[in-house]
Design an enzyme around this catalytic site. Structure first.
Site, PDB file in Angstrom:
ATOM      1  CG  HIS A 186      42.254  10.927  18.846  1.00  0.00           C
ATOM      2  ND1 HIS A 186      42.208  10.798  20.222  1.00  0.00           N
ATOM      3  CD2 HIS A 186      43.400  10.341  18.453  1.00  0.00           C
ATOM      4  CE1 HIS A 186      43.268  10.149  20.638  1.00  0.00           C
ATOM      5  NE2 HIS A 186      44.021   9.857  19.582  1.00  0.00           N
ATOM      6  CD  GLU A 246      49.682   7.157  16.921  1.00  0.00           C
ATOM      7  OE1 GLU A 246      50.566   7.199  16.034  1.00  0.00           O
ATOM      8  OE2 GLU A 246      49.431   8.104  17.682  1.00  0.00           O
TER       9      GLU A 246
END
Length: 173
Positions: free
Chosen positions: A9, A82
């Site tokens: 990202h 994550e």
């Protein structure tokens, strides 16, 4: 064989400050949005079949910026998140030295990530090329599965290409 273009990202304020984000849902910074727009331009000539993303704001927003440019809808997949850093979320490296870690194990994170990618690959058999917007640590778990070791964390909006063939992962070029 399905080719997976993994992308980290764009940058958040916590990335810039060196803080662990994990499952903490931080949005992209202005810098991160600019990175995502540049990524979208760079991927415009790619023959991508689909876009999948972690459901966390920083990954989702990155994927949506790319998706608008490429005319592809983004499918959200929570297992692409994550690692859950638990007690370390939001802390800098110095601060983490003073706090006991209670959170998701690296092994559990890797198992979750690989399961998600295998499911995506099963949905897109043949020679499909799929964009997966995820996180730095998540990419490292896949690298370990594919190559036996993780590379240094890629920069925000950095890429790494791998293939999934019959549930097995390998680095691709």
């Amino acid at each position: 064989m399905t080719t997976l273009l993994l992308v980290r990202h764009g940058e958040t304020d916590w990335n810039a400050e060196g803080r662990l984000q994990g499952h903490t849902d931080r949005p992209l910074s202005d810098c991160g949005r600019g990175q995502a727009r540049r990524l979208a331009e760079e991927l415009e000539s790619e023959a991508l079949e689909a876009i999948y993303s972690s459901d966390l704001a920083r990954a989702r927003e990155t994927a949506e910026i790319v998706g608008v440019r490429l005319g592809l809808r983004v499918a959200l997949e929570p297992d692409l998140r994550e690692k859950d850093w638990g007690t370390w979320e939001g802390l800098s490296a110095v601060e983490r030295d003073r706090v006991e870690f209670v959170g998701e194990s690296t092994e559990a994170h890797q198992e979750r990530m690989l399961r998600a990618l295998r499911t995506i690959a099963e949905r897109h058999p043949g020679n499909a090329r799929i964009l997966v917007v995820t996180h730095g640590g998540s990419m490292r778990r896949v690298q370990t599965a594919a190559m036996g070791m993780a590379l240094p964390v890629v920069e925000n909006c950095g890429r790494w290409l791998c293939a999934c063939d019959n549930g097995e992962f390998r680095a691709a070029d």
